[in-house]
Design a protein around this motif. Structure first.
Motif, PDB file in Angstrom:
ATOM      1  N   ARG A  48      50.343  38.786  47.887  1.00  0.00           N
ATOM      2  CA  ARG A  48      50.194  40.033  48.370  1.00  0.00           C
ATOM      3  C   ARG A  48      49.996  41.287  47.554  1.00  0.00           C
ATOM      4  O   ARG A  48      48.804  41.909  47.858  1.00  0.00           O
ATOM      5  CB  ARG A  48      51.564  40.616  49.340  1.00  0.00           C
ATOM      6  CG  ARG A  48      51.504  41.884  50.032  1.00  0.00           C
ATOM      7  CD  ARG A  48      52.838  42.165  50.445  1.00  0.00           C
ATOM      8  NE  ARG A  48      53.840  42.423  49.291  1.00  0.00           N
ATOM      9  CZ  ARG A  48      55.009  42.017  48.949  1.00  0.00           C
ATOM     10  NH1 ARG A  48      55.346  41.139  49.988  1.00  0.00           N
ATOM     11  NH2 ARG A  48      55.725  42.389  48.182  1.00  0.00           N
ATOM     12  N   ASP A  49      50.641  41.232  46.607  1.00  0.00           N
ATOM     13  CA  ASP A  49      50.353  42.504  45.788  1.00  0.00           C
ATOM     14  C   ASP A  49      49.231  42.466  44.470  1.00  0.00           C
ATOM     15  O   ASP A  49      48.751  43.465  44.248  1.00  0.00           O
ATOM     16  CB  ASP A  49      51.816  43.115  45.205  1.00  0.00           C
ATOM     17  CG  ASP A  49      52.632  43.570  46.255  1.00  0.00           C
ATOM     18  OD1 ASP A  49      52.309  43.707  47.371  1.00  0.00           O
ATOM     19  OD2 ASP A  49      53.989  43.479  45.715  1.00  0.00           O
ATOM     20  N   LEU A  50      48.922  41.080  43.956  1.00  0.00           N
ATOM     21  CA  LEU A  50      48.098  40.872  43.153  1.00  0.00           C
ATOM     22  C   LEU A  50      46.733  40.242  43.443  1.00  0.00           C
ATOM     23  O   LEU A  50      45.735  40.774  43.266  1.00  0.00           O
ATOM     24  CB  LEU A  50      48.673  40.159  41.915  1.00  0.00           C
ATOM     25  CG  LEU A  50      47.793  39.662  40.787  1.00  0.00           C
ATOM     26  CD1 LEU A  50      47.473  40.731  40.031  1.00  0.00           C
ATOM     27  CD2 LEU A  50      48.483  38.827  40.144  1.00  0.00           C
ATOM     28  N   TYR A  51      46.941  38.957  43.959  1.00  0.00           N
ATOM     29  CA  TYR A  51      45.813  38.149  44.374  1.00  0.00           C
ATOM     30  C   TYR A  51      44.770  38.931  45.172  1.00  0.00           C
ATOM     31  O   TYR A  51      43.446  39.056  45.107  1.00  0.00           O
ATOM     32  CB  TYR A  51      46.032  36.978  44.956  1.00  0.00           C
ATOM     33  CG  TYR A  51      44.897  36.100  45.369  1.00  0.00           C
ATOM     34  CD1 TYR A  51      44.272  35.371  44.454  1.00  0.00           C
ATOM     35  CD2 TYR A  51      44.181  35.974  46.725  1.00  0.00           C
ATOM     36  CE1 TYR A  51      43.282  34.597  44.566  1.00  0.00           C
ATOM     37  CE2 TYR A  51      43.327  34.919  46.789  1.00  0.00           C
ATOM     38  CZ  TYR A  51      42.717  34.321  45.777  1.00  0.00           C
ATOM     39  OH  TYR A  51      41.674  33.763  45.987  1.00  0.00           O
ATOM     40  N   SER A  52      45.194  39.780  46.164  1.00  0.00           N
ATOM     41  CA  SER A  52      44.308  40.515  47.226  1.00  0.00           C
ATOM     42  C   SER A  52      43.530  41.378  46.388  1.00  0.00           C
ATOM     43  O   SER A  52      42.380  42.045  46.989  1.00  0.00           O
ATOM     44  CB  SER A  52      45.166  41.213  48.307  1.00  0.00           C
ATOM     45  OG  SER A  52      46.056  42.270  47.519  1.00  0.00           O
ATOM     46  N   GLN A  53      43.684  41.914  45.287  1.00  0.00           N
ATOM     47  CA  GLN A  53      43.091  42.768  44.577  1.00  0.00           C
ATOM     48  C   GLN A  53      42.287  42.245  43.260  1.00  0.00           C
ATOM     49  O   GLN A  53      41.453  42.890  42.816  1.00  0.00           O
ATOM     50  CB  GLN A  53      44.124  43.757  43.774  1.00  0.00           C
ATOM     51  CG  GLN A  53      44.790  44.488  45.028  1.00  0.00           C
ATOM     52  CD  GLN A  53      45.413  45.836  44.166  1.00  0.00           C
ATOM     53  OE1 GLN A  53      44.974  46.699  43.710  1.00  0.00           O
ATOM     54  NE2 GLN A  53      47.122  45.736  44.228  1.00  0.00           N
ATOM     55  N   ILE A  54      42.398  40.965  43.189  1.00  0.00           N
ATOM     56  CA  ILE A  54      41.559  40.283  41.956  1.00  0.00           C
ATOM     57  C   ILE A  54      40.775  39.216  42.496  1.00  0.00           C
ATOM     58  O   ILE A  54      40.352  38.421  41.645  1.00  0.00           O
ATOM     59  CB  ILE A  54      42.331  40.110  40.593  1.00  0.00           C
ATOM     60  CG1 ILE A  54      43.582  39.134  40.973  1.00  0.00           C
ATOM     61  CG2 ILE A  54      43.123  41.601  40.246  1.00  0.00           C
ATOM     62  CD1 ILE A  54      44.295  38.809  39.805  1.00  0.00           C
ATOM     63  N   ASN A  55      40.872  38.788  43.779  1.00  0.00           N
ATOM     64  CA  ASN A  55      40.231  37.696  44.164  1.00  0.00           C
ATOM     65  C   ASN A  55      38.761  37.524  43.721  1.00  0.00           C
ATOM     66  O   ASN A  55      38.293  36.250  43.984  1.00  0.00           O
ATOM     67  CB  ASN A  55      40.717  37.399  45.534  1.00  0.00           C
ATOM     68  CG  ASN A  55      40.175  38.336  46.426  1.00  0.00           C
ATOM     69  OD1 ASN A  55      39.430  39.217  46.033  1.00  0.00           O
ATOM     70  ND2 ASN A  55      40.961  38.490  47.811  1.00  0.00           N
ATOM     71  N   ARG A  56      38.224  38.385  43.606  1.00  0.00           N
ATOM     72  CA  ARG A  56      36.808  38.541  43.096  1.00  0.00           C
ATOM     73  C   ARG A  56      36.571  37.879  41.896  1.00  0.00           C
ATOM     74  O   ARG A  56      35.526  37.478  41.429  1.00  0.00           O
ATOM     75  CB  ARG A  56      36.000  39.913  43.285  1.00  0.00           C
ATOM     76  CG  ARG A  56      36.504  40.786  42.363  1.00  0.00           C
ATOM     77  CD  ARG A  56      35.892  42.308  42.534  1.00  0.00           C
ATOM     78  NE  ARG A  56      36.239  43.261  41.836  1.00  0.00           N
ATOM     79  CZ  ARG A  56      35.799  43.663  40.879  1.00  0.00           C
ATOM     80  NH1 ARG A  56      34.689  43.162  40.271  1.00  0.00           N
ATOM     81  NH2 ARG A  56      36.370  44.527  40.080  1.00  0.00           N
ATOM     82  N   PHE A  57      37.487  37.830  40.990  1.00  0.00           N
ATOM     83  CA  PHE A  57      37.512  37.163  39.679  1.00  0.00           C
ATOM     84  C   PHE A  57      37.554  35.836  39.599  1.00  0.00           C
ATOM     85  O   PHE A  57      38.473  35.343  40.280  1.00  0.00           O
ATOM     86  CB  PHE A  57      38.313  37.901  38.552  1.00  0.00           C
ATOM     87  CG  PHE A  57      37.947  39.514  38.427  1.00  0.00           C
ATOM     88  CD1 PHE A  57      36.970  40.006  37.533  1.00  0.00           C
ATOM     89  CD2 PHE A  57      38.740  40.403  39.048  1.00  0.00           C
ATOM     90  CE1 PHE A  57      36.891  41.219  37.530  1.00  0.00           C
ATOM     91  CE2 PHE A  57      38.617  41.908  39.122  1.00  0.00           C
ATOM     92  CZ  PHE A  57      37.703  41.939  38.376  1.00  0.00           C
ATOM     93  N   SER A  58      37.181  35.108  38.668  1.00  0.00           N
ATOM     94  CA  SER A  58      37.317  33.768  38.348  1.00  0.00           C
ATOM     95  C   SER A  58      38.286  33.500  37.226  1.00  0.00           C
ATOM     96  O   SER A  58      37.755  33.708  36.276  1.00  0.00           O
ATOM     97  CB  SER A  58      35.910  32.861  38.199  1.00  0.00           C
ATOM     98  OG  SER A  58      36.479  31.577  37.991  1.00  0.00           O
ATOM     99  N   ILE A  59      39.658  33.227  37.490  1.00  0.00           N
ATOM    100  CA  ILE A  59      40.602  33.215  36.555  1.00  0.00           C
ATOM    101  C   ILE A  59      40.775  31.870  36.131  1.00  0.00           C
ATOM    102  O   ILE A  59      40.919  31.121  36.683  1.00  0.00           O
ATOM    103  CB  ILE A  59      41.977  33.697  37.084  1.00  0.00           C
ATOM    104  CG1 ILE A  59      41.719  35.182  37.549  1.00  0.00           C
ATOM    105  CG2 ILE A  59      43.050  33.760  35.835  1.00  0.00           C
ATOM    106  CD1 ILE A  59      41.391  36.275  36.517  1.00  0.00           C
ATOM    107  N   ASP A  60      40.415  31.704  34.658  1.00  0.00           N
ATOM    108  CA  ASP A  60      40.467  30.276  34.114  1.00  0.00           C
ATOM    109  C   ASP A  60      41.822  30.126  33.342  1.00  0.00           C
ATOM    110  O   ASP A  60      42.161  28.919  33.348  1.00  0.00           O
ATOM    111  CB  ASP A  60      39.433  30.223  33.045  1.00  0.00           C
ATOM    112  CG  ASP A  60      37.976  30.229  33.620  1.00  0.00           C
ATOM    113  OD1 ASP A  60      37.724  29.415  34.225  1.00  0.00           O
ATOM    114  OD2 ASP A  60      37.152  31.313  33.169  1.00  0.00           O
ATOM    115  N   ALA A  61      42.418  31.229  33.266  1.00  0.00           N
ATOM    116  CA  ALA A  61      43.913  30.794  32.378  1.00  0.00           C
ATOM    117  C   ALA A  61      44.731  32.218  32.498  1.00  0.00           C
ATOM    118  O   ALA A  61      44.480  33.203  32.645  1.00  0.00           O
ATOM    119  CB  ALA A  61      43.733  30.639  31.036  1.00  0.00           C
TER     120      ALA A  61
END
Length: 280
Positions: A48-61
């Motif tokens: 809710r508080d994190l993913y919704s704001q950074i889901n445009r980034f491809s996080i590898d680690a």
């Protein structure tokens, strides 16, 4: 290759998306403690508080450093919760003390201390934590922490130790009576955060002898109980991370001098040091 670094205390968690050593996004959420939140609650918070704001980034680690993560069981709990939100990322979960050590020591030897909502310390040999004076939490320990100092403020007020001036200032700021304070401490969730909130009263009333006594005695308890237990303390710099250490750094430096210790870095937050560490 974007990475996500998390530094979580009991009160708040700082998340930074980093790509090639540069911060792309910083998010603050509530702190994550496996002692107070279960896997489902942690997953919900992260989604809710994190993913919704950074889901445009491809996080590898993801490198997560958090309070309460000393045990393998708690590390697994948090890793599972984060993995459900970031299924494709490699995730490493470590105790917040390791984050503090890497932030202030890098790959060098030193004594790393946390003085925030809670407190902790260790001897770091440049690669791993070799010695750790036990952190017993806000009920049995946490000397020098915000919760520890806040508890002293409440005691001084409820025991009527404060003089009339400080009593008036306390009542004007918090507007809580004895029943309400005790109810929040013993019946509501996250009492350590509640206690730590009273440490702000100390920062706002510096110069009063009772306030200075609480700060000096509380921080001295940390030095005497923990820092002095390491033989390496007189051979290596003593580093500090956390809002209490940074806010009362004058007292921290005075105590280092009094104990004939070499003061190292005093950081409010470890994030920049962690970014440097993981980027290199």
């Amino acid at each position: 290759m974007a990475i996500l670094i998390a530094d979580s205390g009991s009160t708040k968690c700082e998340w930074c998306v980093v790509d090639k050593g540069k911060i792309k996004k910083t998010i603050f959420t509530l702190g994550i403690s496996p002692y107070f939140l279960n896997q489902e609650q942690i997953e919900e918070l992260v989604r809710r508080d994190l993913y919704s704001q950074i889901n445009r980034f491809s996080i590898d680690a993801i490198f997560y450093y958090g309070t309460g993560c000393k045990s393998i069981e708690n590390q697994r709990l948090i890793k599972k919760a984060i993995k459900r939100v970031f299924p494709d990322a490699e995730i490493k979960v470590e105790i917040d003390l390791m984050g503090a050590a890497r932030a202030v020591c890098g790959n060098q030897k030193g004594i790393a201390c946390i003085l925030g909502t809670g407190s902790n310390s260790c001897y770091f040999n440049g690669k791993k934590i070799v010695k750790n004076s036990p952190g017993l939490g806000y009920v049995l320990g946490d000397e020098g922490s915000g919760a520890y100092l806040g508890k002293k403020v409440i005691q001084y007020y409820l025991y009527q130790t404060f003089d009339e001036e400080l009593k008036y200032r306390f009542e004007q700021k918090f507007k809580m009576n004895e029943v309400e304070i005790l109810d929040r401490v013993y019946k509501h969730p996250l009492p350590n955060r509640f206690l730590a909130g009273f440490a702000l009263f100390l920062a706002e009333n510096r110069g009063h002898f009772m306030v200075e006594n609480i700060i000096e005695d509380g921080l001295n308890d940390f030095f005497f109980t923990h820092v002095c237990k390491y033989n390496e303390s007189w051979k290596l710099p003593i580093h500090f991370v956390g809002g209490v250490a940074f806010g009362f750094r004058d007292v921290v430096l005075d105590l280092c001098s009094a104990y004939e210790l070499e003061a190292g870095a005093i950081l409010q937050h470890p994030m920049q040091g962690l970014i440097t560490y993981h980027s290199s």
